[in-house]
Design a protein around this motif. Structure first.
Motif, PDB file in Angstrom:
ATOM      1  N   THR A 295    -101.039 -19.449 -20.003  1.00  0.00           N
ATOM      2  CA  THR A 295    -100.581 -18.638 -21.143  1.00  0.00           C
ATOM      3  C   THR A 295    -101.483 -18.805 -22.373  1.00  0.00           C
ATOM      4  O   THR A 295    -101.252 -18.154 -23.381  1.00  0.00           O
ATOM      5  CB  THR A 295     -99.129 -18.989 -21.543  1.00  0.00           C
ATOM      6  OG1 THR A 295     -99.073 -20.378 -21.853  1.00  0.00           O
ATOM      7  CG2 THR A 295     -98.158 -18.662 -20.433  1.00  0.00           C
ATOM      8  N   THR A 296    -102.514 -19.665 -22.263  1.00  0.00           N
ATOM      9  CA  THR A 296    -103.434 -19.824 -23.392  1.00  0.00           C
ATOM     10  C   THR A 296    -104.072 -18.478 -23.715  1.00  0.00           C
ATOM     11  O   THR A 296    -104.583 -17.804 -22.824  1.00  0.00           O
ATOM     12  CB  THR A 296    -104.585 -20.799 -23.059  1.00  0.00           C
ATOM     13  OG1 THR A 296    -104.112 -21.772 -22.157  1.00  0.00           O
ATOM     14  CG2 THR A 296    -105.139 -21.447 -24.307  1.00  0.00           C
ATOM     15  N   GLY A 297    -104.037 -18.123 -24.979  1.00  0.00           N
ATOM     16  CA  GLY A 297    -104.706 -16.885 -25.371  1.00  0.00           C
ATOM     17  C   GLY A 297    -103.863 -15.637 -25.193  1.00  0.00           C
ATOM     18  O   GLY A 297    -104.303 -14.551 -25.576  1.00  0.00           O
ATOM     19  N   ALA A 298    -102.642 -15.758 -24.648  1.00  0.00           N
ATOM     20  CA  ALA A 298    -101.779 -14.573 -24.506  1.00  0.00           C
ATOM     21  C   ALA A 298    -101.477 -13.980 -25.875  1.00  0.00           C
ATOM     22  O   ALA A 298    -101.511 -12.765 -26.064  1.00  0.00           O
ATOM     23  CB  ALA A 298    -100.489 -14.921 -23.776  1.00  0.00           C
ATOM     24  N   GLY A 299    -101.218 -14.864 -26.840  1.00  0.00           N
ATOM     25  CA  GLY A 299    -100.939 -14.404 -28.199  1.00  0.00           C
ATOM     26  C   GLY A 299    -102.154 -13.721 -28.818  1.00  0.00           C
ATOM     27  O   GLY A 299    -102.022 -12.709 -29.507  1.00  0.00           O
TER      28      GLY A 299
HETATM   29 NA    NA Z   1    -101.520 -18.190 -27.217  1.00  0.00          NA
END
Ligand code: NA
Ligand code: ADP
Length: 366
Positions: A295-299
């Motif tokens: 989920t890293t970088g989903a935001g």
């Molecule tokens: Na994120």
């Protein structure tokens, strides 16, 4: 020259961070005094500014990145160019190190991170070349991984530029500024605030910690239980309304709050129609939990797609579309695309490299 005549291009300036992310896969997080060999090592381009700039480009809009690397980070700028982000205005500071994240990852999914700010914090407004007067942009996207003064400088400048129309401004305050900085922040100059749920609460607490008259009514999950989606949305809508109505905030502020696997809630005071109904909720893309990989970088993916979506809207509907004449369906449509983009992002490893292209998102939306 006007660039709102429908012929000239909209462009987004991202003034933010760029890092070398180094991933060390380890059997366990290293203890004090211990030496551990990693089982695998990866080096990737990162930093929220760079990631979000790539997301805007992947979503199909013109973007340029302004930031700084050291001599060891020239390859990062090549990487940005490879993703169609213009890096001509980024600078290389020879005597400085590139910003760097040293990340330990265990098989159980635990991580620990050391961040070296390096060149990201090297350029202060005092030594900044006069970019802002020279650069042409219609949209400005800021995070908080560079000196706070620089972020303020860009935001203040964007509202004073002689320009056919106002710049549309976006702020993703991550990491969260201090309570003093939150109070100092010129919220009335901001069009779009983009936060996750934890950041929305932190921001509210930051606003309230410096005003003696109010106490936060908001609560966080303290036990490990996952609340139902409707509870999450109800809770978030309370937070967004409180944030929006707060005396330290601004009445014209639009707030986008991402809710992880529960999707996104937006509070948009500018809707043309029914003023009592300022909220738009869009659930997350349906993903089998087994498929959630990273989920890293989903935001960051979400944020870049959102900015790009508003640019698309402004391109098709004209200059006021992004700030003053929003239709609820238009915003819902943009958010729909954002959750699908972020949904693809969480199914792939990495951050920058996992941001899908516009065509991939269209295919996923069916
Ligand atoms: Na994120
Ligand atoms: P951040 O990464 O900044 O903390 P979130 O966790 O709210 O932000 O995630 C941003 C967006 O990514 C969400 O609005 C959602 O669309 C998508 N997303 C994140 N986690 C998941 C998940 N487990 N399943 C589906 N979508 C997800």
């Amino acid at each position: 020259m006007t660039r709102m005549d429908g012929h000239s291009r909209l462009s987004c300036l991202v003034r933010g961070s760029i890092n070398i992310d180094e991933f060390f896969h380890v059997p366990s997080i290293v203890r004090p005094g211990q030496t551990l060999s990693s089982t695998r090592y990866e080096r990737r381009a990162g930093g929220k500014g760079a990631n979000q700039a790539v997301a805007i480009a992947r979503a199909g809009q013109y973007v340029f990145f302004v930031g700084a690397v050291g001599n060891d980070g020239r390859w990062l700028l090549d990487e940005l160019e490879r993703f169609n982000v213009c890096a001509d205005n980024a600078v290389v500071i020879n005597e400085e190190q590139t910003g760097r994240a040293i990340i330990q990852l265990t098989p159980e999914g635990e991580n620990s991170i050391i961040l070296h700010r390096g060149a990201n914090y090297r350029i202060s407004p005092a030594v900044l070349p006069p970019y802002q007067d020279r650069l042409e942009y219609t949209h400005l996207l800021l995070q908080n991984e560079i000196p706070f003064d620089v972020t303020l400088d860009y935001l203040n400048h964007s509202s004073t530029r002689s320009h056919p129309s106002n710049t549309t401004t976006f702020f993703n305050p991550s990491p969260m500024p201090t309570p003093d900085e939150i109070v100092q922040f010129p919220w009335e100059k901001l069009d779009w605030l983009i936060v996750n749920e934890g950041e929305a609460l932190d921001l509210l607490q930051g606003m309230e910690s410096s005003s003696t008259s109010r106490e936060s009514q908001m609560t966080r999950d303290t036990n490990g239980q996952q609340p139902a989606e409707t509870d999450v949305v109800a809770r978030a809508s309370k937070v967004l309304h409180t944030l929006h109505d707060h005396p330290r905030s601004s009445r014209k502020l639009n707030v986008i709050c991402t809710l992880g696997a529960n999707g996104v809630l937006a509070l948009v005071p500018h809707f043309t129609q029914n003023n009592n109904d300022e909220l738009v909720y869009v659930p997350a893309a349906k993903i089998d939990p087994a498929e959630v990989c990273d989920t890293t970088g989903a935001g960051d993916c979400f944020t870049g797609y959102f900015v790009s979506g508003l640019m698309d809207l402004q391109h098709s509907k004209g200059v006021d579309a992004a700030t003053t004449k929003l239709e609820k369906e238009d915003v819902a449509g943009i958010l729909e695309r954002c959750v699908h983009a972020a949904g693809l992002c969480v199914r792939r490893p990495g951050a920058m490299g996992s941001i899908p292209s516009r065509d991939e998102v269209s295919a996923a939306m069916g």
